[in-house]
Design an enzyme around this catalytic site. Structure first.
Site, mmCIF file in Angstrom:
data_model
loop_
_atom_site.group_PDB
_atom_site.id
_atom_site.type_symbol
_atom_site.label_atom_id
_atom_site.label_comp_id
_atom_site.label_asym_id
_atom_site.label_seq_id
_atom_site.Cartn_x
_atom_site.Cartn_y
_atom_site.Cartn_z
ATOM 1 N N ASP A 1 -0.044 5.051 0.933
ATOM 2 C CA ASP A 1 -0.295 6.017 2.010
ATOM 3 C C ASP A 1 -0.443 5.296 3.352
ATOM 4 O O ASP A 1 -1.293 4.424 3.499
ATOM 5 C CB ASP A 1 -1.547 6.828 1.699
ATOM 6 C CG ASP A 1 -1.440 7.563 0.369
ATOM 7 O OD1 ASP A 1 -0.342 8.047 0.056
ATOM 8 O OD2 ASP A 1 -2.449 7.638 -0.362
ATOM 9 N N ASP B 1 0.880 -1.152 0.000
ATOM 10 C CA ASP B 1 0.000 0.000 0.000
ATOM 11 C C ASP B 1 0.931 1.218 0.000
ATOM 12 O O ASP B 1 2.104 1.113 0.364
ATOM 13 C CB ASP B 1 -0.865 -0.031 1.260
ATOM 14 C CG ASP B 1 -1.712 1.210 1.409
ATOM 15 O OD1 ASP B 1 -2.404 1.568 0.439
ATOM 16 O OD2 ASP B 1 -1.673 1.815 2.490
#
Length: 187
Positions: A12, A10
C-alpha cells in the site's frame, strides 16, 4: 550456489494507491506506472517479494483469507502482464490495536525485518544485491535491519525527507526507481 537478487516491496502506497485498510480487488488501483515498474524490475532479473503490514486483520476489519484472496487476484492480473511476484508475505499482527491472538508485538511487523529475512532465506537472496522499497519509515527501517538497500518513495507527504540517513535512497515513485536501476544496469 549462486545467490539471487530481490526487490522487497511494501504494498500500500508503493504498488497500489494507499486506501486505508484495503482488502478487496475492486478497490485496488496501481500507483502511477507501478505495474510498468514491476515489469522492468522483473526483466532485470530481480525476484519480486511483497512484504506488507496488514493491521486491518489484527483490528478485525477483514480476515487473513481476504488478504490472501486479494494477493491471488493481484498475482493473476500481474501474470497477464508477464510480471511475477514470487511471494506475498503479510503481518496480521498489531502490538496495541490487535484483537485476540493478533494482539502481538512480533518480529514480522515492519519496522522489524522478519518478513524480509524469511524471504532472504526462502529464496536464497544476497542482501547486498537487494532492495527494500516502501513509502513509510518502518519500511526503510526493516530494510536497513535486514542489510538490504532501503528505498523510500515520495508517495506520502508526511515525511521529512531531508532528515533521512544518507544510506536511504529517495525516489518519487516505484517507476522512477525502476528506470534509474535499469540505467545503472545498462552501463
Amino acid at each position: 550456489m549462486k545467490k539471487n537478487k530481490a526487490i522487497f516491496l511494501d504494498r500500500d502506497g508503493t504498488i497500489n494507491i494507499d486506501k486505508d485498510y484495503m482488502y478487496r480487488i475492486e478497490d485496488f488501483e496501481f500507483e502511477p506506472k507501478a505495474d510498468e515498474a514491476l515489469k522492468i524490475l522483473n526483466d532485470l532479473g530481480y525476484i519480486l517479494i511483497v512484504v506488507t503490514n496488514q493491521s486491518g486483520i489484527a483490528r478485525g476489519y477483514y480476515t487473513e483469507q481476504d488478504v490472501q484472496t486479494l494477493h491471488e487476484n493481484l498475482s493473476k492480473i500481474l501474470k497477464e502482464k508477464n510480471i511475477n511476484i514470487s511471494k506475498f508475505y503479510y503481518c496480521p499482527h498489531h502490538p496495541t490495536k490487535g484483537i485476540g491472538e493478533y494482539k502481538l508485538d512480533c518480529f514480522c511487523r515492519k519496522p522489524y525485518p522478519g518478513m524480509i529475512l524469511k524471504g532472504i532465506e526462502e529464496f536464497n537472496i544476497d542482501p547486498s544485491l537487494s532492495f527494500m522499497i516502501g513509502d513509510k519509515l518502518s519500511d526503510v527501517e526493516a530494510g536497513l535491519k535486514a542489510n538490504v538497500t532501503s528505498v523510500i518513495l515520495k508517495t506520502r507527504n508526511d515525511i521529512d525527507f531531508s532528515s533521512l540517513s544518507e544510506n536511504i535512497l529517495i525516489f518519487d515513485s516505484l517507476y522512477d526507481f525502476a528506470i534509474n536501476l535499469k540505467k545503472l544496469n545498462n552501463n
